[in-house]
Design a protein around this motif. Structure first.
Motif, PDB file in Angstrom:
ATOM      1  N   ALA A 162      -3.735   7.282  -9.242  1.00  7.19           N
ATOM      2  CA  ALA A 162      -5.071   7.910  -8.009  1.00  7.19           C
ATOM      3  C   ALA A 162      -6.516   7.129  -8.526  1.00  7.19           C
ATOM      4  O   ALA A 162      -7.198   6.645  -7.882  1.00  7.19           O
ATOM      5  N   ASP A 181       0.997  -1.091   0.003  1.00  2.00           N
ATOM      6  CA  ASP A 181      -0.023  -0.201  -0.239  1.00  2.00           C
ATOM      7  C   ASP A 181       1.229   1.096   0.349  1.00  2.00           C
ATOM      8  O   ASP A 181       1.023   2.388  -0.600  1.00  2.00           O
ATOM      9  N   ARG A 198       1.067  10.613  -4.819  1.00  3.93           N
ATOM     10  CA  ARG A 198       2.016  11.541  -5.751  1.00  3.93           C
ATOM     11  C   ARG A 198       1.170  12.795  -6.457  1.00  3.93           C
ATOM     12  O   ARG A 198       0.675  13.787  -6.244  1.00  3.93           O
ATOM     13  N   ARG A 248      -6.769   8.601  -3.356  1.00  2.00           N
ATOM     14  CA  ARG A 248      -5.768   9.804  -3.221  1.00  2.00           C
ATOM     15  C   ARG A 248      -4.440   8.949  -3.277  1.00  2.00           C
ATOM     16  O   ARG A 248      -4.482   7.623  -1.836  1.00  2.00           O
ATOM     17  N   THR A 249      -3.462  10.131  -3.677  1.00  2.00           N
ATOM     18  CA  THR A 249      -2.500   9.479  -3.172  1.00  2.00           C
ATOM     19  C   THR A 249      -0.462  10.229  -3.000  1.00  2.00           C
ATOM     20  O   THR A 249      -1.448  10.852  -2.967  1.00  2.00           O
ATOM     21  N   LEU A 308      -6.595   3.085  -8.890  1.00  2.00           N
ATOM     22  CA  LEU A 308      -6.658   2.663  -7.540  1.00  2.00           C
ATOM     23  C   LEU A 308      -7.787   3.094  -6.497  1.00  2.00           C
ATOM     24  O   LEU A 308      -8.615   2.575  -6.033  1.00  2.00           O
ATOM     25  N   ASP A 343       0.973   4.257  -3.143  1.00  2.00           N
ATOM     26  CA  ASP A 343       0.707   5.121  -2.438  1.00  2.00           C
ATOM     27  C   ASP A 343       2.238   6.708  -2.939  1.00  2.00           C
ATOM     28  O   ASP A 343       2.155   7.215  -3.396  1.00  2.00           O
TER      29      ASP A 343
END
Length: 68
Positions: A55, A46, A64, A61-62, A58, A50
């Motif tokens: 994003a 995870d 990045r 929000r990440t 997935l 991240d």
């Protein structure tokens, strides 16, 4: 101490063990270690996603996304 997601996975493994009647001894200790290890592996995956993940792909929000 596992992070919250890792702890949740470990807890799930241990609840399964308890439901199956395994509450102590070597089997329970082995399942406890397994739960901790699989929880840690999930957390590592995870964390990598991240930083490296998309994003949109997935669905969350990440890091990045937050930097942009």
């Amino acid at each position: 101490m596992p992070e919250k997601t890792g702890a949740l996975i470990q807890c799930s493994v241990l609840l399964g063990a308890i439901a199956a009647g395994v509450t102590a001894g070597e089997e329970f200790a082995a399942l406890e270690r397994f739960g901790a290890d699989i929880g840690l592996a999930f957390q590592i995956q995870d964390d990598i996603l991240d930083v490296e993940g998309n994003a949109e792909l997935l669905g969350k929000r990440t890091a990045r996304t937050l930097r942009a």
